[in-house]
Design a protein around this motif. Structure first.
Motif, mmCIF file in Angstrom:
data_model
loop_
_atom_site.group_PDB
_atom_site.id
_atom_site.type_symbol
_atom_site.label_atom_id
_atom_site.label_comp_id
_atom_site.label_asym_id
_atom_site.label_seq_id
_atom_site.Cartn_x
_atom_site.Cartn_y
_atom_site.Cartn_z
ATOM 1 N N SER A 125 -9.095 3.544 14.044
ATOM 2 C CA SER A 125 -9.424 2.340 13.277
ATOM 3 C C SER A 125 -8.673 2.324 11.947
ATOM 4 O O SER A 125 -8.241 3.375 11.446
ATOM 5 C CB SER A 125 -10.928 2.279 13.018
ATOM 6 N N LEU A 126 -8.559 1.133 11.373
ATOM 7 C CA LEU A 126 -7.924 0.995 10.058
ATOM 8 C C LEU A 126 -8.707 1.793 9.019
ATOM 9 O O LEU A 126 -8.120 2.446 8.159
ATOM 10 C CB LEU A 126 -7.845 -0.483 9.652
ATOM 11 N N ALA A 127 -10.034 1.784 9.115
ATOM 12 C CA ALA A 127 -10.864 2.535 8.162
ATOM 13 C C ALA A 127 -10.554 4.030 8.238
ATOM 14 O O ALA A 127 -10.438 4.702 7.213
ATOM 15 C CB ALA A 127 -12.341 2.267 8.429
ATOM 16 N N GLU A 128 -10.423 4.551 9.456
ATOM 17 C CA GLU A 128 -10.117 5.974 9.630
ATOM 18 C C GLU A 128 -8.707 6.290 9.132
ATOM 19 O O GLU A 128 -8.477 7.297 8.457
ATOM 20 C CB GLU A 128 -10.268 6.367 11.100
ATOM 21 N N LYS A 129 -7.760 5.410 9.461
ATOM 22 C CA LYS A 129 -6.386 5.611 9.005
ATOM 23 C C LYS A 129 -6.321 5.614 7.479
ATOM 24 O O LYS A 129 -5.634 6.456 6.879
ATOM 25 C CB LYS A 129 -5.470 4.518 9.568
ATOM 26 N N ASN A 130 -7.054 4.701 6.835
ATOM 27 C CA ASN A 130 -7.049 4.642 5.379
ATOM 28 C C ASN A 130 -7.654 5.895 4.760
ATOM 29 O O ASN A 130 -7.281 6.306 3.665
ATOM 30 C CB ASN A 130 -7.810 3.406 4.887
ATOM 31 N N ALA B 76 3.753 -5.778 -4.716
ATOM 32 C CA ALA B 76 5.119 -6.213 -4.410
ATOM 33 C C ALA B 76 5.513 -5.852 -2.980
ATOM 34 O O ALA B 76 6.236 -4.892 -2.746
ATOM 35 C CB ALA B 76 6.100 -5.616 -5.413
ATOM 36 N N THR B 77 4.997 -6.625 -2.033
ATOM 37 C CA THR B 77 5.375 -6.431 -0.640
ATOM 38 C C THR B 77 5.419 -7.774 0.082
ATOM 39 O O THR B 77 4.678 -8.695 -0.277
ATOM 40 C CB THR B 77 4.405 -5.480 0.094
ATOM 41 N N ASN B 78 6.284 -7.863 1.062
ATOM 42 C CA ASN B 78 6.314 -9.014 1.975
ATOM 43 C C ASN B 78 5.741 -8.629 3.329
ATOM 44 O O ASN B 78 5.736 -9.434 4.248
ATOM 45 C CB ASN B 78 7.755 -9.524 2.152
ATOM 46 N N ASN B 79 5.279 -7.382 3.460
ATOM 47 C CA ASN B 79 4.765 -6.892 4.735
ATOM 48 C C ASN B 79 3.274 -7.223 4.838
ATOM 49 O O ASN B 79 2.456 -6.637 4.129
ATOM 50 C CB ASN B 79 4.994 -5.375 4.811
ATOM 51 N N PRO B 80 2.901 -8.170 5.718
ATOM 52 C CA PRO B 80 1.493 -8.567 5.814
ATOM 53 C C PRO B 80 0.586 -7.432 6.280
ATOM 54 O O PRO B 80 -0.590 -7.376 5.918
ATOM 55 C CB PRO B 80 1.504 -9.725 6.830
ATOM 56 N N ASN B 81 1.108 -6.494 7.074
ATOM 57 C CA ASN B 81 0.309 -5.358 7.531
ATOM 58 C C ASN B 81 -0.037 -4.431 6.369
ATOM 59 O O ASN B 81 -1.170 -3.969 6.237
ATOM 60 C CB ASN B 81 1.055 -4.579 8.616
ATOM 61 N N LYS B 82 0.958 -4.160 5.515
ATOM 62 C CA LYS B 82 0.711 -3.334 4.329
ATOM 63 C C LYS B 82 -0.295 -4.007 3.405
ATOM 64 O O LYS B 82 -1.189 -3.362 2.874
ATOM 65 C CB LYS B 82 2.014 -3.127 3.543
ATOM 66 N N LEU B 83 -0.118 -5.314 3.216
ATOM 67 C CA LEU B 83 -1.009 -6.064 2.331
ATOM 68 C C LEU B 83 -2.455 -5.966 2.821
ATOM 69 O O LEU B 83 -3.368 -5.683 2.039
ATOM 70 C CB LEU B 83 -0.559 -7.531 2.265
ATOM 71 N N LYS B 84 -2.662 -6.140 4.116
ATOM 72 C CA LYS B 84 -4.006 -6.066 4.691
ATOM 73 C C LYS B 84 -4.591 -4.659 4.511
ATOM 74 O O LYS B 84 -5.760 -4.502 4.147
ATOM 75 C CB LYS B 84 -3.939 -6.434 6.176
ATOM 76 N N GLU B 85 -3.773 -3.653 4.772
ATOM 77 C CA GLU B 85 -4.222 -2.267 4.647
ATOM 78 C C GLU B 85 -4.642 -1.954 3.207
ATOM 79 O O GLU B 85 -5.686 -1.352 2.975
ATOM 80 C CB GLU B 85 -3.071 -1.347 5.083
ATOM 81 N N VAL B 86 -3.835 -2.380 2.249
ATOM 82 C CA VAL B 86 -4.120 -2.085 0.848
ATOM 83 C C VAL B 86 -5.300 -2.911 0.339
ATOM 84 O O VAL B 86 -6.148 -2.403 -0.397
ATOM 85 C CB VAL B 86 -2.855 -2.277 -0.019
ATOM 86 N N ILE C 162 -7.502 9.061 6.016
ATOM 87 C CA ILE C 162 -6.665 10.254 6.174
ATOM 88 C C ILE C 162 -5.183 10.012 5.918
ATOM 89 O O ILE C 162 -4.418 10.953 5.768
ATOM 90 C CB ILE C 162 -6.812 10.847 7.600
ATOM 91 N N GLY C 163 -4.778 8.741 5.881
ATOM 92 C CA GLY C 163 -3.359 8.406 5.840
ATOM 93 C C GLY C 163 -2.727 8.458 4.467
ATOM 94 O O GLY C 163 -3.388 8.473 3.427
ATOM 95 N N HIS C 164 -1.419 8.476 4.479
ATOM 96 C CA HIS C 164 -0.577 8.550 3.293
ATOM 97 C C HIS C 164 -0.811 7.388 2.331
ATOM 98 O O HIS C 164 -0.980 7.584 1.136
ATOM 99 C CB HIS C 164 0.888 8.595 3.724
ATOM 100 N N ARG C 165 -0.810 6.169 2.859
ATOM 101 C CA ARG C 165 -0.967 5.002 1.991
ATOM 102 C C ARG C 165 -2.372 4.981 1.399
ATOM 103 O O ARG C 165 -2.559 4.690 0.223
ATOM 104 C CB ARG C 165 -0.668 3.712 2.751
ATOM 105 N N GLY C 166 -3.366 5.311 2.212
ATOM 106 C CA GLY C 166 -4.737 5.361 1.720
ATOM 107 C C GLY C 166 -4.891 6.351 0.585
ATOM 108 O O GLY C 166 -5.555 6.076 -0.429
ATOM 109 N N LYS C 167 -4.283 7.525 0.729
ATOM 110 C CA LYS C 167 -4.360 8.553 -0.320
ATOM 111 C C LYS C 167 -3.704 8.066 -1.613
ATOM 112 O O LYS C 167 -4.244 8.261 -2.708
ATOM 113 C CB LYS C 167 -3.697 9.847 0.150
ATOM 114 N N ALA C 168 -2.537 7.428 -1.498
ATOM 115 C CA ALA C 168 -1.838 6.931 -2.687
ATOM 116 C C ALA C 168 -2.618 5.791 -3.341
ATOM 117 O O ALA C 168 -2.763 5.752 -4.564
ATOM 118 C CB ALA C 168 -0.422 6.477 -2.323
ATOM 119 N N VAL C 169 -3.142 4.877 -2.519
ATOM 120 C CA VAL C 169 -3.911 3.748 -3.070
ATOM 121 C C VAL C 169 -5.208 4.245 -3.708
ATOM 122 O O VAL C 169 -5.605 3.757 -4.766
ATOM 123 C CB VAL C 169 -4.188 2.674 -1.990
ATOM 124 N N ASN C 170 -5.863 5.217 -3.090
ATOM 125 C CA ASN C 170 -7.091 5.758 -3.687
ATOM 126 C C ASN C 170 -6.820 6.396 -5.044
ATOM 127 O O ASN C 170 -7.634 6.273 -5.964
ATOM 128 C CB ASN C 170 -7.769 6.743 -2.729
#
Length: 191
Positions: free
Chosen positions: A167-172, A6-16, A174-182
């Motif tokens: 990089s997006l891979a590195e951000k995912n 449930a997002t309209n943010n294309p950046n979030k969608l790509k990251e997830v 160590i990052g907050h969203r990556g941790k929650a999605v994992n």
């Protein structure tokens, strides 16, 4: 398995999307014909995630998850927090938000901050929550061109570069969203 994010943010969608395994088909709001603004009127990050997921479940009757993320700055008593996207106004402009944050921290020596993401998952009639936190500092100026939101002014603990420089891979990783999605993915893989 099919899930709506449930997002309209294309950046979030790509990251997830880069974190979700291939056996889970991720749909966007556009994919299910949802073009209205999903409400985010709660006073907490958790509340907004729950509200967004509940809205999609109620109005589109599909399994879904929603996230909400806030940047919490110690010297500003946790602000911008739940208002991170609209910190500088309803226009939701990242440049305006960063300018205001840097201005508000101008005379403050404490630059400690954290990003917090909360995911609310509606699946098979149940609600589950997942949280990811990334601690770091706010820089004194923008650095880097990658990422979105506050990424050019946030350095994670142990890093010399901002989120907008890695990089997006590195951000995912160590990052907050990556941790929650994992945490979400680990839960889904155990079903």
């Amino acid at each position: 398995m099919q899930l709506v994010f449930a997002t309209n943010n294309p950046n979030k969608l790509k990251e997830v999307q880069s974190l979700i395994p291939e056996h889970i088909k991720l749909l966007s709001l556009k994919d299910i014909g949802c073009f209205e603004d999903v409400p985010e009127t709660q006073d907490s990050i958790e509340g907004n995630a729950i509200q967004k997921a509940a809205y999609i479940k109620k109005n589109y009757d599909c399994d879904c998850f929603a996230d909400d993320t806030g940047l919490q700055v110690e010297a500003l008593n946790g602000a911008p927090g739940v208002f991170s996207a609209r910190y500088a106004g309803a226009q939701r402009d990242s440049n305006d938000n960063m300018d205001l944050l840097l201005e508000n921290l101008n005379d403050k020596p404490n630059r400690n901050a954290q990003f917090k993401t909360v995911i609310a998952l509606h699946l098979n009639g149940n609600l589950k929550m997942f949280t990811g936190i990334c601690k770091g500092q706010i820089t004194t100026e923008r650095q880097g061109l990658k990422g979105f939101g506050y990424d050019p002014i946030f350095k994670a603990e142990g890093y010399d570069q901002t989120f907008a420089e890695i990089s997006l891979a590195e951000k995912n990783k160590i990052g907050h969203r990556g941790k929650a999605v994992n945490a979400l993915v680990a839960f889904l893989n155990d079903l």
